[in-house]
Design an enzyme around this catalytic site. Structure first.
Site, PDB file in Angstrom:
ATOM      1  N   GLU A  73      80.049  25.236 126.133  1.00 19.57           N
ATOM      2  CA  GLU A  73      79.102  26.151 126.765  1.00 19.57           C
ATOM      3  C   GLU A  73      77.686  25.936 126.246  1.00 19.57           C
ATOM      4  OE1 GLU A  73      79.884  27.782 129.360  1.00 19.57           O
ATOM      5  OE2 GLU A  73      81.962  27.150 129.131  1.00 19.57           O
ATOM      6  N   HIS A 118      75.868  23.489 128.358  1.00 15.08           N
ATOM      7  CA  HIS A 118      75.271  24.101 129.542  1.00 15.08           C
ATOM      8  C   HIS A 118      74.005  24.865 129.177  1.00 15.08           C
ATOM      9  CE1 HIS A 118      78.612  23.139 132.112  1.00 15.08           C
ATOM     10  NE2 HIS A 118      79.472  23.911 131.475  1.00 15.08           N
TER      11      HIS A 118
END
Length: 945
Positions: free
Chosen positions: A158, A161
């Protein structure tokens, strides 16, 4: 006619700019990230177990990140912000940390993603995300390790991202899970292609899996077919974190290093990383980030990557010191207007329990009131009596700032996190200047906001606002509704509690003709209604306006107190303040949803300018209110630059679609330009139907300060989104064991097809949000000079019309750009292609083969449609080939009438079949991965080592 080109090379196109400006204050130095903020939502009950889980998981994330970045980065310092009502633990006092500025949110589950970790990622390639969303259940429940892999690795995924703006290499919404390679092989969408496995359809009711069949139409695996990786992979496999982070051997990102062909980026996979970053590998994008571009080289001396944690809690109330300009230039109408908006801020916007202080400055500064806690109306009335009534002298903004810091420090209090709101109309003329006191303010930890009441904003003050983490707004004395909106924005809580937030549901400026009446309406939706206030201000004469407020049922509230058979229960309800020229109607209880109408009259013999605003709060804690947040992609622009205005419309974590979103851009001359925002997936919008509406703005009338207000409404066919946007951790649906049998993950079924939610009508609603302002330093835009090119096309798609018909041609579709970015109509398109060499379109677009008019079966490259329209072309593939299929790549750009060219579009590759891919047998089973790339890459790797 398309000709064959047999060469093969790699090239990269710079991606279009995203629309999100991250509020993160995370920095990296000596390979360590500091300032990471993890905030827990106020709805989450107090839990020491949750705090311990956060620490454990992010300690694991630090180690995983250190390995994944090849010793370039780890988490050095992390702050955990708990809700202000948590009282059982020992927490340090928070400074500037707020829920709204957090990098990671710990909150209730997303209705689509459930407990799946994901990142709200609205920007383009290389642009930071908005936040990472984790649920308390995910953090404390170890069963999720089987679904998403070790939690530290999932967090590193994550972080890719969120921090570096890379995308999923697995098939996300709208991307095909399987594809044909340039060698004619069927592969699963993933990276690298050498991650081996098989294709299976899972029957969760029986706990069994079978091999996949081929579709009749295209020969690819049937719907619901899933890729099952092998539990035991080659020892050469190390990637990719953005594809299958749950696999034990995966520790790195896919790259473009040909010395390690086994883990090289899969440019052929139809995934979001390839489209958004135009075939670049995730590791290329990461290394190009400011975190690692010529800094933070690998450091192998670290033995302990464990972060240090601070657990902090915000103060129970917000503190505001209003620093008001009473210099000579404010005399007259400006002073009256400042008193008017500040009175509304104090009387209506500041929540009970918050604190307010007042300072005025001219040639010197004077304290009008120390911080006073708002407990009841008497506290508000006291502060209103302290508002300045005269204006004269010079302008010493630095004096006002110093006085504000002194007030925040009174009685030994910590000034950190206190809000200093400066209202001024011009440049400073008296010492100390802002630059002389900036260090003092920053060391104290005050958050400076500014409202500039003229185009001659203080550049030093604007810089201090940014450095302190504040916001600056621009408002004109032509209409103060944007300034009212700015104060409403500043009064909103930033602790994540949407139920205590004040929403502006209406804002309108209008003229009432002499002896005339103006009528308007407001749609109050069912998600708001508590503490609803209708407010009307007028700016001239001491003649009170008359207002009639009509309930959806037809009964009325009125400033006319004569008894009327149609009066609502509770009439009279109005509050009239002749001193500040304000009429307000605080509605009792929860306002009924529906259309409220108002009628404003004046007895004056001249027209009167009136501003109507309506604010409200959530109606019920069992129902999420519709929320709008808005922003800009930059705050300083020059000649030839466009600025992106965006608005996110959502209810809880679910986007709201098909809303009418309008940006009102107030120019330095007071004229307001309207700009409709769209959620269509064309630049600058990243994804269609994700609840983010955006548009380029280029209509600069002159240099100076610009204000932005966004209005959102819906009256017809309104509904909540059918999908939720975000980049999420890939799910482990199952693996193939060493003996060849499938091992099914029974919990994977909860995340199959989790892209859609049932559409739900929202009903009529409206919201108004006032943005931070921006500065334009270029020259005025006029029709005589073409300043702007068309925008880059970002949604080009290509497909063979019929894979069983070699003469069917290639269909190209995309959204038409404009003449000036996304406005107007372009002059013509330049479409180019290559064969088997698709990445050349990125490296050397001009060298690729031009599509001629004779190649176009349908469409006209010299007659683009108006911006925002859907373009479709059919291109001939009449070429002499000897193979059963070829790989084609297309890209195009738009050109305006003055010859300005857009950047090339994303590359759209396609495998074009000259013989049926099904071989005449569409029922064949596809099970094992027989990758030519795997065999060739492994052979090359062994030869090199």
């Amino acid at each position: 006619m398309i000709l064959v080109n047999l060469s093969f090379s790699l090239c990269v196109l710079a991606c279009f700019k995203g629309v999100i400006v991250s509020s993160s204050i995370v920095t990296i130095s000596n390979n360590g990230y500091s300032g990471l903020l993890i905030a827990i939502n106020p709805e989450v009950p107090e839990s020491s177990e949750l705090i311990d889980a956060i620490k454990e998981i992010w300690t694991g994330a630090s180690k995983a990140l250190y390995i994944a970045t090849k010793q370039r980065a780890y988490f050095d310092q992390i702050t955990i912000l708990v809700p202000k009502f948590w009282n059982e633990g020992t927490y340090q006092p928070a400074g500037k940390e707020t829920y709204d500025a957090a990098d990671v949110l710990v909150a209730y589950s997303n209705p689509v993603y459930q407990d799946q970790p994901y990142t709200l990622q609205y920007g383009g390639c290389g642009e930071p995300g908005t936040y990472i969303h984790l649920t308390p259940s995910y953090l404390v429940n170890d069963s999720f390790v089987d679904i998403f892999g070790p939690k530290g690795k999932a967090m590193a995924h994550e972080w890719g991202h969120y921090r570096w703006g890379v995308f999923d290499e697995t098939p996300t919404y709208g991307y095909d899970p399987f594809y044909y390679t340039s060698m004619g092989q069927i592969e699963a969408t993933r990276c690298p292609v050498n991650l081996k496995g098989e294709f299976k359809v899972i029957d969760y009711s029986t706990g069994t899996a079978r091999d996949c069949q081929r579709n009749v139409q295209d020969g690819l695996p049937e719907d619901n077919c899933v890729f099952f990786p092998y539990e035991e992979q080659s020892s050469y496999l190390t990637s990719s974190f953005m594809s299958n982070q749950y696999i034990k051997q995966v520790e790195l990102f896919c790259h473009n290093d040909e010395s390690d062909p086994y883990n090289i980026h899969n440019k052929e996979a139809p995934n979001e990383q390839n489209r958004m970053c135009n075939l670049r590998s995730t590791w290329e994008v990461i290394l190009d980030s400011s975190d690692f571009a010529n800094v933070n080289s690998p450091n192998v001396v670290f033995l302990d990557t464990s972060p240090t944690f601070r657990v902090v809690k915000p103060t129970s109330s917000k503190r505001y010191v209003l620093v008001l300009d009473t210099s000579g230039s404010m005399d007259g109408d400006k002073l009256q207007q400042m008193r008017q908006v500040v009175s509304i801020f104090i009387d209506q916007f500041v929540p009970t329990g918050d604190q307010v202080a007042l300072v005025e400055f001219a040639s010197i500064a004077s304290k009008l009131s120390s911080l006073r806690t708002i407990t009841d109306q008497s506290d508000r009335d006291f502060l209103l009596t302290k508002l300045p009534i005269d204006a004269s002298g010079g302008t010493c903004i630095g004096c006002g700032l110093q006085s504000a810091v002194e007030i925040l420090e009174e009685n030994g209090e910590n000034p950190a996190g206190g809000n200093i709101v400066v209202f001024t109309d011009g440049e400073e003329t008296e010492k100390p200047f802002v630059k002389d006191v900036s260090d003092q303010v920053l060391v104290a930890g005050g958050v400076v906001h500014a409202i500039f009441f003229s185009t001659s904003a203080s550049n030093n003050l604007a810089t201090l606002v940014v450095d302190s983490g504040g916001i600056w707004f621009y408002g004109s004395d032509v209409s103060i509704n944007s300034i009212l909106g700015a104060f409403q924005t500043l009064a909103s809580p930033n602790d994540g509690d949407v139920y205590s937030e004040i929403f502006q549901v209406h804002s309108s400026t209008f003229d009432v003709d002499k002896y005339g009446t103006y009528n308007g309406y407001v749609d109050v939706d069912s998600t708001v209604g508590n503490n609803t206030v209708f407010t009307f201000t007028w700016d001239q004469y001491n003649i009170q306006i008359e207002v009639v407020l009509e309930h959806p049922s037809g009964c009325i509230y009125s400033t006319n107190h004569l008894a009327n058979a149609n009066d609502c229960t509770g009439q009279p309800l109005d509050k009239v303040d002749l001193t500040f020229k304000v009429v307000s109607f605080p509605l009792p209880g929860t306002a009924d949803p529906g259309r409220w109408r108002y009628y404003v009259s004046t007895a004056a013999d001249r027209s009167q300018k009136v501003i109507a605003t309506v604010t409200s709060q959530a109606s019920d804690r069992s129902k999420q209110p519709i929320v709008v947040s808005s922003g800009l992609d930059k705050t300083d622009v020059g000649t030839g630059d466009a600025i992106v205005v965006y608005a996110q419309v959502s209810q809880g974590f679910v986007p709201v679609l098909d809303a009418n979103v309008l940006a009102l851009v107030q120019q330095p001359d007071g004229i307001v330009k309207e700009l409709e925002l769209f959620d269509a997936g064309a630049a600058p919008d990243v994804r269609a139907d994700d609840g983010v509406y955006s548009r380029f703005f280029t209509s600069y009338s002159k240099p100076g300060s610009y204000g932005v207000q966004v209005t959102v409404s819906q009256t017809v066919n309104s509904y909540k989104a059918t999908r939720v946007a975000g980049s999420r951790a890939p799910v482990n649906f199952g693996t193939i064991k060493a003996d060849g049998s499938p091992s099914i993950n029974p919990d994977g079924m909860h995340y199959v097809g989790t892209n859609d939610v049932t559409p739900v009508e929202t009903g009529n609603f409206s919201r108004v949000v006032t943005n931070e302002g921006f500065q334009y330093t270029g020259i005025a835009v006029s029709g005589a000079v073409d300043f702007f090119p068309p925008n880059a096309i970002s949604d080009l798609k290509a497909e063979q019309m019929d894979v069983n018909d070699p003469n069917s041609g290639v269909s190209l579709s995309f959204t038409a750009p404009g003449n000036d970015y996304d406005q107007g109509t372009a002059f013509r398109y330049e479409l180019r292609y290559v064969i088997n060499n698709v990445t050349q379109l990125v490296d050397a677009f001009e060298s690729c083969t031009l599509v001629k008019k004779s190649d176009v079966i349908k469409g006209n490259l010299t007659q683009p449609k108006v911006a925002g329209s859907k373009e479709t072309f059919l291109i001939s593939t009449d070429v002499a080939v000897t193979s059963d299929q070829i790989t084609l790549g297309f890209a195009l750009l738009a050109i305006d009438e003055s010859g300005k060219k857009a950047d090339p579009s994303n590359v759209a590759p396609i495998v074009y079949f000259y013989s049926s891919p099904t071989g005449g047998d569409a029922s064949r089973v596809v099970a094992a991965m027989t990758s030519v790339f795997f065999a060739v890459a492994l052979m090359l790797f062994r030869l090199m080592t």
